[in-house]
Design an enzyme around this catalytic site. Structure first.
Site, PDB file in Angstrom:
ATOM      1  N   GLY A  46     -16.598 -23.608 -22.979  1.00  0.00           N
ATOM      2  CA  GLY A  46     -16.690 -22.267 -23.851  1.00  0.00           C
ATOM      3  C   GLY A  46     -15.817 -21.238 -22.804  1.00  0.00           C
ATOM      4  O   GLY A  46     -15.808 -21.384 -21.482  1.00  0.00           O
ATOM      5  N   GLN A  51     -13.327 -13.416 -19.555  1.00  0.00           N
ATOM      6  CA  GLN A  51     -13.091 -14.372 -18.491  1.00  0.00           C
ATOM      7  C   GLN A  51     -11.723 -14.210 -18.215  1.00  0.00           C
ATOM      8  O   GLN A  51     -11.084 -14.686 -17.213  1.00  0.00           O
ATOM      9  CB  GLN A  51     -13.826 -15.553 -18.770  1.00  0.00           C
ATOM     10  CG  GLN A  51     -15.250 -15.593 -18.681  1.00  0.00           C
ATOM     11  CD  GLN A  51     -15.805 -16.805 -18.921  1.00  0.00           C
ATOM     12  OE1 GLN A  51     -15.941 -17.322 -20.152  1.00  0.00           O
ATOM     13  NE2 GLN A  51     -15.893 -17.786 -17.947  1.00  0.00           N
ATOM     14  N   CYS A  89     -19.961 -22.274 -14.870  1.00  0.00           N
ATOM     15  CA  CYS A  89     -19.402 -21.172 -15.504  1.00  0.00           C
ATOM     16  C   CYS A  89     -17.806 -21.167 -15.107  1.00  0.00           C
ATOM     17  O   CYS A  89     -17.580 -21.633 -13.653  1.00  0.00           O
ATOM     18  CB  CYS A  89     -19.941 -19.808 -15.112  1.00  0.00           C
ATOM     19  SG  CYS A  89     -18.898 -18.369 -15.906  1.00  0.00           S
ATOM     20  N   LEU A  90     -16.793 -21.325 -15.686  1.00  0.00           N
ATOM     21  CA  LEU A  90     -15.514 -21.141 -15.449  1.00  0.00           C
ATOM     22  C   LEU A  90     -15.158 -20.316 -14.337  1.00  0.00           C
ATOM     23  O   LEU A  90     -14.205 -20.157 -13.602  1.00  0.00           O
ATOM     24  CB  LEU A  90     -14.306 -21.287 -16.541  1.00  0.00           C
ATOM     25  CG  LEU A  90     -14.660 -22.592 -17.311  1.00  0.00           C
ATOM     26  CD1 LEU A  90     -13.771 -22.428 -18.641  1.00  0.00           C
ATOM     27  CD2 LEU A  90     -14.383 -23.820 -16.448  1.00  0.00           C
ATOM     28  N   HIS A 131     -24.649 -18.258 -23.583  1.00  0.00           N
ATOM     29  CA  HIS A 131     -23.807 -18.232 -22.060  1.00  0.00           C
ATOM     30  C   HIS A 131     -22.598 -17.247 -22.342  1.00  0.00           C
ATOM     31  O   HIS A 131     -22.368 -16.385 -21.926  1.00  0.00           O
ATOM     32  CB  HIS A 131     -23.315 -19.666 -21.585  1.00  0.00           C
ATOM     33  CG  HIS A 131     -22.527 -19.464 -20.325  1.00  0.00           C
ATOM     34  ND1 HIS A 131     -23.144 -19.918 -19.024  1.00  0.00           N
ATOM     35  CD2 HIS A 131     -21.369 -18.921 -20.116  1.00  0.00           C
ATOM     36  CE1 HIS A 131     -22.060 -19.540 -18.210  1.00  0.00           C
ATOM     37  NE2 HIS A 131     -20.882 -19.041 -18.930  1.00  0.00           N
ATOM     38  N   GLU A 132     -21.760 -17.636 -23.413  1.00  0.00           N
ATOM     39  CA  GLU A 132     -20.356 -17.084 -23.843  1.00  0.00           C
ATOM     40  C   GLU A 132     -20.847 -15.529 -24.480  1.00  0.00           C
ATOM     41  O   GLU A 132     -20.109 -14.573 -24.167  1.00  0.00           O
ATOM     42  CB  GLU A 132     -19.698 -17.800 -24.748  1.00  0.00           C
ATOM     43  CG  GLU A 132     -19.119 -19.140 -24.034  1.00  0.00           C
ATOM     44  CD  GLU A 132     -18.680 -19.220 -22.799  1.00  0.00           C
ATOM     45  OE1 GLU A 132     -18.055 -17.937 -22.573  1.00  0.00           O
ATOM     46  OE2 GLU A 132     -18.532 -19.990 -22.215  1.00  0.00           O
ATOM     47  N   HIS A 135     -21.502 -13.232 -21.823  1.00  0.00           N
ATOM     48  CA  HIS A 135     -20.189 -12.565 -21.099  1.00  0.00           C
ATOM     49  C   HIS A 135     -19.730 -11.354 -21.772  1.00  0.00           C
ATOM     50  O   HIS A 135     -19.305 -10.624 -20.927  1.00  0.00           O
ATOM     51  CB  HIS A 135     -19.155 -13.476 -21.019  1.00  0.00           C
ATOM     52  CG  HIS A 135     -18.972 -14.460 -19.910  1.00  0.00           C
ATOM     53  ND1 HIS A 135     -18.953 -14.109 -18.575  1.00  0.00           N
ATOM     54  CD2 HIS A 135     -19.314 -15.939 -19.834  1.00  0.00           C
ATOM     55  CE1 HIS A 135     -18.906 -15.175 -17.720  1.00  0.00           C
ATOM     56  NE2 HIS A 135     -19.197 -16.428 -18.575  1.00  0.00           N
TER      57      HIS A 135
END
Length: 168
Positions: A46, A51, A89-90, A131-132, A135
């Site tokens: 994701g 991000q 997480c990226l 999660h996304e 963000h």
């Protein structure tokens, strides 16, 4: 399409709430394509627009490598159940922490034609949606971690020790 730089924890853009998308322009279509390419290149499941430095309410998710979901202006309508597990997480590469999330999520969003739709997800897809969407409101998973963040190498060592113990 092009790879975008993934913003890393500490970058103030990750702490800001995103603005809704009013219409899908060629720039938005390009952004979505870039986000998918960037997510796949980073081996993620994701990615949210902040991000990559864009404060728009756009999320891309692909938990199985075959069915990407593009969510514009997502809104979580319903959650149920509970799952607890490691999450990464990226924007915080190489780290993971234990987070409890709903095991089921129903979300309403718009597609690239600004047509509304609903998506239901369980397990990893439910975790990724939550999660996304966090963000988009400037929330990082680190604020939900139970205990300490761990290096992914530590986790791999722990898994290997558990597997070795199972053989005895």
């Amino acid at each position: 399409m092009a790879l975008r730089n993934i913003r890393i924890m500490g970058d103030k853009v990750l702490e800001k709430a995103c603005r809704p998308v009013d219409s899908v322009t060629p720039r938005i279509r390009q952004l979505v394509g870039d986000m998918l390419e960037t997510m796949y290149d980073a081996y993620g499941v994701g990615l949210a627009a902040p991000q990559v430095g864009i404060l728009k309410r756009i999320v891309v998710i692909d938990t199985d490598g075959e069915h990407p979901h593009i969510l514009i202006n997502p809104e979580i309508l319903e959650t149920s159940g509970e799952q607890t597990g490691y999450e990464g997480c990226l924007s915080l590469p190489g780290k993971s922490g234990i987070v409890t999330r709903p095991d089921y999520v129903r979300v309403r969003a718009f597609d690239l034609d600004m047509q509304p739709f609903e998506l239901e997800g369980e397990g990893l897809l439910a975790r990724a949606i939550c999660h996304e969407c966090d963000h988009l409101d400037g929330i990082l998973y680190t604020s939900k971690v139970e205990g300490e963040l761990k290096n992914n190498e530590e986790l791999q060592d722990e898994e290997n020790e558990e597997e070795d113990g199972d053989e005895e």
